[in-house]
Design an enzyme around this catalytic site. Structure first.
Site: not given
Ligand code: AGP
Length: 603
Positions: A2, A480, A499
Site C-alpha cells: 500500500c 529473478k 540428492h
Molecule cells: C527482489 O527482486 C524482491 N522483489 C524481493 O525479494 C526483495 O529483495 C525483498 O523483499 C527485500 O526487500 P528490501 O531489500 O527492500 O528489504
C-alpha cells in the site's frame, strides 16, 4: 505494498495526490482511491479497484482545482478481497482515513464497536480504526486528540492519514510503518506520504517522524507541519532532510522497462560508487571502528538475503569472522542466540521491510550493535541502526531488484575491507572499474542472451546451479526468473542436485549452470549428470572453453578469471538479462509483476 499520499494547499490537492500515487504504482497495488475536501466543505470519496487509471477516469467530473486537502491510497489487499468497497479511503461521519499496515487486534475491536451499534461497510481492518476515531471524536475537541485516543487502542504496525470535513488539515501517525511529511521552501503546499519518492519535485524538505508522533499538516499554522506526542505536547522526535532526488533520474528514458534501465545503470553506478568511497578514504564506522565482532548475524529478505550470502563469503574469507546469514522472517521468531560482542548486519534496499526491521529491533534489544546496508537514506532501518552503509544505487523502481543487489554486495565487500582497515589508494577504483567494464561488455552482448531466452522461455522448468560464491548467484537467478516470468525455477548448489532435484530432469527442463574457477571439474561433472538425463544445458562459463561449450546446448563465455571475488556480480548480470528477456517473451508485466510489492511493509 500500500502507498499513501496526502496534500494540503490552496488548490489542486486531488491532482497533487494523484501525481504522488502515480509515483507509487511501482510498489504494487490492486486498487486506488482519494478522499478530498471540496468547496462546499464536505468530504468526497472516489475509489476504484484495478489500475490507477480507473480512478483517474472516474475523477473526470470533479473540480480538481478547487480541492484544498486530499488523502489518497493505493491498496495491496490484506483484509478482504479486492473491490471498490474495500479500497481506501474509508469515510464515516465526515471523517476520512487511509491506512497502511495491519491492525492485529481488529477483530476484537470490531465486535466491541458493533456491539455499540456501529456499522461497517468494508471487510478491512482499516475501517476499525476509522470507527475508533469516530467514537473518540464525539468526546474530544480536536481531530488530533481523537486520533491519539484511537491510536493507543490498536496493536500492530500501521500508518494512517486522517482528515475531517471542518478543517483543511491532515493528521498523520505511524508505528513501525513508513511515513514522511514534506514542505516547500518557496510555496505553501504541504505533503505526506509513505514514500519520499512520491514527493520528488513537489517537496524539497522531508520530515521523518518517529513512531507515535502525531503530524498535523495545516496551511493556517506556523510552521505548516507540526509534530506532537500522543499526550498533546510538542514533539522533537523527527528528522529533517533536504530532498536531493531528481525526477529525471527516475524516468525510464530510452528503455522499455525500468528493470532493463536499472540493469544498464550498473556499470556507471559501480564506477561512481568506487570513486565516492575512495574520496572518503573508504567506509568508516564512527562508533564501531575498532570493534572486531565475534560473530556477525547477517539478516535480510529475498534478494537482499542472497547478497548477504555473498557477503558472508567475503567476511569469513578475509576477516575470519563467522557469519550467520538468515532470512529475517525466520530470525525474528526463532529466539536466536544473541551474545555480547556479536553484531547485527541488516541488508535492505528499501529500509522498510517489516521482517528486517523487527529483526534489527530484536538485536538492539539484546544489546547488539547494528549496521545497515541500505539504499534509502532516512528509511526506518537507516534511522534505527547504529551505523549505516549506503549502497548508493539511486531509486530502484522495478519490483525485481537488480542494481541494488550489485551495490549491496559491493558495500559488503568494502565493509569486509574496512574491518581489515585496508583501503590502499586507488585500489578499489581499479578493481571496481574492471568489473564495470566487464558488465558493459555483457550488456553489449544482450542480443545473444535474448536469442537464448527466445529458445528456452517456454520450457517446463529451470534449475540454476552454482558452487561456492556462485551458489547465491544461482539462488538469485532463480528468484529473478520466478518473479518476472512466472515460471518455476529453483536455485541449487550444483553438488546437491543428485540428492533429489535431479529426478526432475528431462528434455523439458533447463539447467542454467554457472561454472567458476573454483571446483571447476566437480561442477562440470554435475553438468554431465544433467546431460545424461537429456536436460537442456545453458552454461555460463569461462570464455574459450571448447569442451564445456561442446557439452552445452547454449554457451555464454565470460572473461572473469581476473575479476577475483567480484566475478559473481558479473555472472549475475547474465542471469538478470536472461530473466528479463524470458519474461518479455512471455509478455508479463515486468516492472510490476503480479502479486508482488516493491517494499514488503507487512509480515
Ligand atoms: C527482489 O527482486 C524482491 N522483489 C524481493 O525479494 C526483495 O529483495 C525483498 O523483499 C527485500 O526487500 P528490501 O531489500 O527492500 O528489504
Amino acid at each position: 505494498m500500500c502507498g499513501i499520499v496526502g496534500h494540503v494547499g490552496l488548490k489542486n490537492s486531488v491532482s497533487n495526490v494523484v501525481e504522488g500515487l502515480k509515483r507509487l504504482e511501482y510498489r504494487g497495488y490492486d486498487s486506488a482511491g482519494v478522499c478530498f475536501k471540496s468547496k462546499k466543505s464536505e468530504l468526497k470519496l472516489c475509489k476504484k479497484s484495478g489500475k490507477l487509471q480507473n480512478l483517474i477516469d472516474s475523477l473526470e467530473e470533479v473540480d480538481l482545482e478547487n480541492s484544498h486537502a486530499c488523502i489518497g491510497h493505493t491498496r495491496w489487499a490484506t483484509h478482504g478481497e479486492v473491490n471498490d468497497t474495500n479500497a481506501h479511503p474509508h469515510l464515516a461521519e465526515n471523517i476520512g482515513i487511509v491506512h497502511n499496515g495491519i491492525i492485529e487486534n481488529a477483530t476484537k475491536l470490531k465486535s466491541e464497536l458493533k456491539s455499540e451499534g456501529m456499522k461497517f461497510l468494508s471487510e478491512t481492518d482499516s475501517e476499525v480504526f476509522l470507527g475508533l476515531v469516530v467514537r473518540a471524536f464525539k468526546t474530544t475537541k480536536t481531530l488530533q486528540e481523537a486520533v491519539s485516543i484511537a491510536f493507543k487502542q490498536i496493536e500492530g504496525n500501521s500508518a494512517f492519514l486522517i482528515m475531517d470535513k471542518d478543517r483543511e488539515e491532515i493528521v498523520a501517525i505511524k508505528r513501525g510503518a513508513p511515513l514522511v511529511c514534506g514542505s516547500q521552501s518557496h510555496g505553501s503546499d504541504i505533503f505526506t506520504s509513505s514514500d519520499p519518492y512520491a514527493l520528488v519535485g513537489m517537496a524539497d524538505t522531508i520530515y521523518f517522524p518517529e513512531d507515535e508522533v502525531i503530524c498535523v499538516l495545516d496551511i493556517k499554522t506556523d510552521p505548516l507541519i507540526q509534530f506532537f506526542e500522543l499526550d498533546g505536547s510538542y514533539s522533537k522526535r523527527f528528522l529533517m532532510q533536504e530532498q536531493e532526488m531528481n525526477l529525471e533520474l527516475s524516468e525510464k528514458g530510452e528503455f522499455e522497462h525500468y528493470m532493463l534501465k536499472e540493469i544498464h545503470e550498473q556499470p556507471a553506478l559501480i564506477r561512481s560508487f568506487a570513486q565516492y568511497y575512495s574520496n572518503l578514504g573508504g567506509i568508516s564506522f564512527h562508533s564501531l571502528t575498532g570493534i572486531e565482532p565475534k560473530l556477525i548475524h547477517v539478516v535480510a529478505c529475498g534478494t537482499a538475503w542472497h547478497a548477504g550470502l555473498v557477503i558472508k563469503n567475503f567476511v569469513e574469507k578475509f576477516n575470519k569472522i563467522p557469519c550467520n546469514v538468515e532470512q529475517a522472517s525466520e530470525f525474528r521468531y526463532r529466539n536466536p542466540l544473541l551474545l555480547e560482542g556479536e553484531l547485527g548486519l541488516f541488508i535492505s534496499q528499501s529500509g522498510e521491510t517489516a521482517d528486517t526491521l523487527a529483526a534489527q529491533e530484536l538485536c538492539t534489544k539484546s544489546g547488539l550493535k547494528t549496521i545497515s546496508v541500505v539504499n534509502v537514506e532516512g528509511s526506518t532501518l537507516y534511522r534505527n541502526c547504529d551505523e549505516n552503509m549506503l549502497i548508493r544505487a539511486g531509486i530502484e523502481i522495478g519490483v525485481a531488484s537488480t542494481k541494488a543487489f550489485t551495490q549491496q554486495v559491493l558495500t559488503g565487500y568494502l565493509y569486509s575491507s574496512a574491518l581489515l582497515k585496508k583501503f590502499e589508494d586507488g585500489y578499489y577504483i581499479k578493481e571496481f572499474n574492471l568489473l564495470a567494464d566487464r558488465i558493459d561488455s555483457i550488456l553489449n552482448r544482450s542480443e545473444e542472451i535474448e536469442e537464448i531466452a527466445s529458445e528456452i522461455y517456454n520450457k517446463k522448468g529451470f534449475i540454476f546451479t552454482g558452487r561456492g560464491s556462485y551458489f547465491p548467484i544461482a539462488l538469485e537467478g532463480a528468484l529473478k526468473l520466478k518473479e518476472i516470468a512466472y515460471v518455476h525455477a529453483e536455485g541449487y548448489a550444483a553438488g546437491e542436485l543428485k540428492h533429489g532435484p535431479i529426478a526432475l530432469i528431462d528434455e523439458e527442463m533447463v539447467n542454467i549452470a554457472i561454472v567458476g574457477k573454483e571446483l571447476y571439474d566437480k561442477t562440470v561433472s554435475n553438468i554431465q549428470e544433467v546431460k545424461a538425463r537429456r536436460g537442456i544445458i545453458v552454461t555460463i562459463g569461462p570464455e574459450g572453453d571448447a569442451s564445456l561449450e561442446e557439452m552445452s546446448d547454449y554457451y555464454i563465455g565470460l572473461n572473469y578469471t581476473d575479476l577475483g571475488d567480484l566475478a559473481p556480480l558479473y555472472v549475475n548480470v547474465v542471469n538478470q538479462l536472461l530473466s528479463y528477456y524470458m519474461a518479455k517473451f512471455k509478455g508479463t508485466d515486468i516492472d510490476k509483476p503480479r502479486n508482488l510489492a516493491k517494499s514488503v511493509t507487512v509480515e
